[in-house]
Design a protein around this motif. Structure first.
Motif, short mmCIF file in Angstrom:
data_model
loop_
_atom_site.label_atom_id
_atom_site.label_comp_id
_atom_site.label_asym_id
_atom_site.label_seq_id
_atom_site.Cartn_x
_atom_site.Cartn_y
_atom_site.Cartn_z
N ALA A 20 0.90 -1.40 -0.13
CA ALA A 20 0.17 0.14 -0.02
C ALA A 20 0.75 1.29 0.04
O ALA A 20 0.45 2.30 -0.55
N ILE A 21 1.96 1.11 0.58
CA ILE A 21 2.78 2.52 0.77
C ILE A 21 3.57 2.64 -0.66
O ILE A 21 3.73 3.72 -1.09
N SER A 22 3.78 1.48 -1.07
CA SER A 22 4.26 1.79 -2.67
C SER A 22 3.33 2.25 -3.67
O SER A 22 3.71 3.06 -4.36
N ILE A 23 2.21 1.84 -3.44
CA ILE A 23 1.05 2.46 -4.29
C ILE A 23 0.94 4.09 -3.96
O ILE A 23 0.85 4.93 -4.80
N VAL A 24 0.75 4.42 -2.65
CA VAL A 24 0.66 5.77 -2.26
C VAL A 24 1.84 6.63 -2.76
O VAL A 24 1.63 7.62 -3.33
N PHE A 66 5.99 -7.08 -6.73
CA PHE A 66 4.77 -7.43 -7.84
C PHE A 66 3.82 -6.17 -7.58
O PHE A 66 3.28 -5.87 -8.83
N ILE A 67 3.23 -5.85 -6.40
CA ILE A 67 2.36 -4.77 -6.21
C ILE A 67 2.90 -3.49 -6.98
O ILE A 67 2.14 -2.87 -7.71
N PHE A 68 4.35 -3.20 -6.84
CA PHE A 68 4.95 -2.07 -7.34
C PHE A 68 4.84 -2.24 -8.85
O PHE A 68 4.46 -1.33 -9.61
N GLY A 69 5.17 -3.37 -9.34
CA GLY A 69 5.39 -3.59 -10.75
C GLY A 69 3.84 -3.39 -11.32
O GLY A 69 3.58 -2.94 -12.30
N LEU A 70 2.73 -4.02 -10.59
CA LEU A 70 1.46 -4.08 -11.07
C LEU A 70 1.10 -2.53 -11.15
O LEU A 70 0.57 -2.10 -12.19
N HIS A 71 1.58 -1.93 -10.30
CA HIS A 71 0.85 -0.32 -10.06
C HIS A 71 1.70 0.25 -11.39
O HIS A 71 0.75 1.33 -11.75
#
Length: 168
Positions: A20-24, A66-71
């Protein structure tokens, strides 16, 4: 509990928070530190993936990466990052390589540098291999953009990691 004494719930919770922090970071100016280069900023969006690897292990680091990459893929501003192989694949390895380098060296700073270089060389290497960039252009980006990101990531990761370890 797994072999290292960490519960699966804790690993999942920390991974979710770091993801979540990566997305923010990616959706706000917080993820971009001004530096005196042609790009004008260094990203710290890969730092949560590095921290995931250092704090909770390679699976957590891979998940946050993965979340960072997907974002990055979903918010692609260029054809380069609209390619899921380039946007996602190298980011999965950020936390994994940071984790294993930390296991070998016990150096947070070196692990942060390796995680950052994994991102830089993974993305740029795939961009060259797939024809999005020429090697000279990628090398220029790696030097002018990647070097400030390494420095920023080493400082930020070391400070955050030290703070978290003191609290645990």
């Amino acid at each position: 509990m797994n072999n290292s004494g960490k519960s699966k719930a804790r690993i999942l919770a920390v991974s979710g928070i770091l993801g979540a922090i990566s997305i923010v970071l990616g959706m706000t100016p917080l993820g971009f530190i001004p530096v005196p280069t042609a790009a004008g900023h260094a990203t710290i969006m890969h730092v949560p993936a590095i921290l995931g690897g250092l704090l909770e292990g390679p699976i957590a680091g891979a998940f946050v990466g993965f979340i960072f990459g997907l974002h990055s893929f979903l918010r692609a501003g260029s054809p380069l990052f609209a390619d899921p192989v380039i946007a996602i694949l190298p980011r999965i390895f950020i936390g994994i390589l940071a984790y294993y380098s930390f296991r070998l060296t016990k150096s947070v700073a070196l692990s942060a540098a390796i995680g950052t270089l994994t991102n830089t060389f993974g993305v740029l290497g795939l961009a060259v291999a797939k024809g999005y960039l020429t090697l000279p252009v990628a090398a220029g980006i790696a030097f002018t953009h990647g070097l400030p990101e390494v420095i920023v990531a080493v400082v930020v990761t070391t400070l955050i990691y030290s703070g978290i370890r003191k609290r645990r």
